[in-house]
Design an enzyme around this catalytic site. Structure first.
Site, PDB file in Angstrom:
ATOM      1  N   SER A   1      11.519  -2.903   6.124  1.00 35.51           N
ATOM      2  CA  SER A   1      12.438  -2.863   5.141  1.00 35.51           C
ATOM      3  C   SER A   1      13.324  -3.865   5.374  1.00 35.51           C
ATOM      4  O   SER A   1      12.915  -4.946   5.113  1.00 35.51           O
ATOM      5  CB  SER A   1      13.245  -1.428   5.346  1.00 35.51           C
ATOM      6  OG  SER A   1      14.215  -1.163   4.576  1.00 35.51           O
TER       7      SER A   1
ATOM      8  N   ASP B   1       6.176   3.278  -2.790  1.00 37.27           N
ATOM      9  CA  ASP B   1       7.534   2.879  -2.231  1.00 37.27           C
ATOM     10  C   ASP B   1       8.565   2.775  -3.003  1.00 37.27           C
ATOM     11  O   ASP B   1       8.801   2.022  -4.027  1.00 37.27           O
ATOM     12  CB  ASP B   1       7.272   1.611  -1.246  1.00 37.27           C
ATOM     13  CG  ASP B   1       8.447   1.397  -0.175  1.00 37.27           C
ATOM     14  OD1 ASP B   1       9.470   1.654  -0.331  1.00 37.27           O
ATOM     15  OD2 ASP B   1       7.935   0.578   0.757  1.00 37.27           O
TER      16      ASP B   1
ATOM     17  N   HIS C   1       8.436   4.591   1.944  1.00 32.38           N
ATOM     18  CA  HIS C   1       9.065   3.787   2.580  1.00 32.38           C
ATOM     19  C   HIS C   1       9.381   3.967   3.952  1.00 32.38           C
ATOM     20  O   HIS C   1       9.401   3.509   5.039  1.00 32.38           O
ATOM     21  CB  HIS C   1      10.593   3.593   1.912  1.00 32.38           C
ATOM     22  CG  HIS C   1      11.100   2.015   2.215  1.00 32.38           C
ATOM     23  ND1 HIS C   1      10.773   0.991   2.058  1.00 32.38           N
ATOM     24  CD2 HIS C   1      12.035   1.550   3.270  1.00 32.38           C
ATOM     25  CE1 HIS C   1      11.598   0.206   2.398  1.00 32.38           C
ATOM     26  NE2 HIS C   1      12.218   0.362   3.155  1.00 32.38           N
TER      27      HIS C   1
END
Length: 410
Positions: A179, A354, A386
């Site tokens: 991320s 995601d 995610h």
């Protein structure tokens, strides 16, 4: 205190049979784990690592602008093997080094790499639970929070990488980021191309550069309000990101927070509200432990910067407005990150479901990067979301095995 967590665990397992069926004797395991954790004061990364049987070291790094960052190190694993290789792991938004360890021995990426013989280092960005010190500022000072992920990428990350290289004596590291840990990697390599020489290979999990196609309901709403900062800051926090629960519930009311949803309790957790989750991958065994480490904190400016990315469609520095941009950058719009400068071998692992890292945006980033993007790997589980990269039941087999394999090629 422990009885509260035990009750919470029982409730979670009662309402979530799908995940329970994928874990052998999972209820007994989580109850034993909660009992072992003991007092709340023990919820440190050091305790988390040691309770899994691994050695741990804590290191401090001071940045050029005075932030004191914490790095956690696992110098070797249970196998005692040493490959002479050094791995560096960088967490995502609202997260910390703990995320790389929560799944436990035999599953978590940090432990798996250590058992493969890697010297594992885990960074903590300024403002999270373990990096809230400064040479002259306190967290109550608004000046402490005047940073976005640009500063993490251009100041924190190089400081941590240089420290690791100095301590270990190696010339390059094996990098894995998730991320925001991918965003700051792209920012660093694009801004200071000389750092490409310090990366042997990089695996970026749920890559985030361009964001115009992301689907997170919370970030979508934030992106619309980035121009009216007074209203936005009142809702999500003036300095540190501390979202109003009613705001989160309203934004994600059609997803996590439905009246009859078994996942309703997750909607009050900012991390889940922003990032989403896959019900089949939701490891309910870990929820009582996960929620002690996440969310780990972030500046409001980090979230606003992502909101600007969504609205603009560009991967660029923070937008202060026309007049302030002229003072800051000498131009009316923020400079874009030149990702063609990223030449270190970089792999992108992404998924179709995601909320933050959309397939279209990943393709755009890889194409613009050129030869530096050595490959894209699409998750075989199209529902992978995610947070599943960190906490999903199948993360060890679907994600971490690929990371270890890619590292092994270099």
């Amino acid at each position: 205190m422990r009885s509260i967590f035990v009750f919470f665990a029982l409730v979670v397992f009662t309402v979530s049979g799908a995940a329970l069926s994928k874990e052998d004797d999972a209820l007994s395991e989580v109850l034993r784990g909660i009992e072992a954790l003991g007092d709340e004061a023990n919820y440190t990364v050091e305790f988390l690592i040691e309770s899994n049987g691994y050695p741990v070291e804590t290191h401090k790094v001071t940045t050029t602008d005075g932030y004191i960052l914490t790095l956690h190190r696992i110098p070797y694993g249970l196998t005692g093997k040493s490959s002479g290789k050094v791995a560096f792991l960088q967490h995502g938004i609202l997260s910390s080094s703990a995320d790389w360890c929560v799944l436990g021995a035999g599953k978590a990426l940090a432990f798996e790499l250590a058992d493969q013989g890697y010297d594992v280092w885990m960074g903590n960005a300024r403002g999270n639970s373990w990096s809230r010190e400064h040479e002259s500022l306190t967290i109550d000072d608004s000046n402490f929070w005047k940073f976005s992920w640009h500063e993490i990428g251009t100041i924190d990350l190089p400081a941590m990488i240089d420290y690791v290289l100095e301590q270990t004596g190696v010339s390059g590291i094996y990098y894995a980021g998730h991320s925001q840990g991918t965003t700051v990697y792209y920012v660093l390599m694009a801004t200071y191309p000389e750092y490409n020489e310090k990366i042997i290979v990089s695996t970026t999990l749920a890559p985030i550069g361009f964001m115009s196609h992301m689907t997170s309901p919370l970030l979508k709403v934030l992106s619309f309000w980035t121009g009216t900062l007074d209203t936005l800051l009142g809702l999500i926090g003036v300095n540190e990101f501390l979202p109003n629960n009613d705001f989160i519930k309203y934004v994600v009311g059609d997803t996590l927070c439905q009246e009859d949803a078994i996942t309703q309790f997750l909607c009050t957790n900012a991390l889940f509200a922003i990032c989403g989750f896959s019900r089949a991958q939701m490891n309910t065994t870990l929820l009582p432990i996960m929620t002690k480490y996440t969310p780990a904190g972030a500046s409001t400016k980090q979230l606003i910067h992502y909101g600007q990315e969504i609205q603009s469609g560009y991967f660029r520095q923070y937008d202060y407005g026309i007049l302030s941009n002229m003072a800051q950058y000498g131009r009316v719009t923020p400079p874009r990150y030149d990702v063609t400068q990223i030449t270190a071998p970089t792999y992108m692992i992404y998924s179709k479901n995601d909320w933050l890292s959309a397939e279209t945006d990943v393709n755009k980033l890889c194409n613009k990067m050129g030869d530096g993007c050595k490959g894209k790997i699409l998750m075989s589980d199209f529902k992978f979301n995610h947070l599943d990269y960190m906490f999903g039941i199948d993360a060890p087999t679907l994600v971490y095995s690929k990371v270890i394999s890619l590292f092994g090629r270099y």
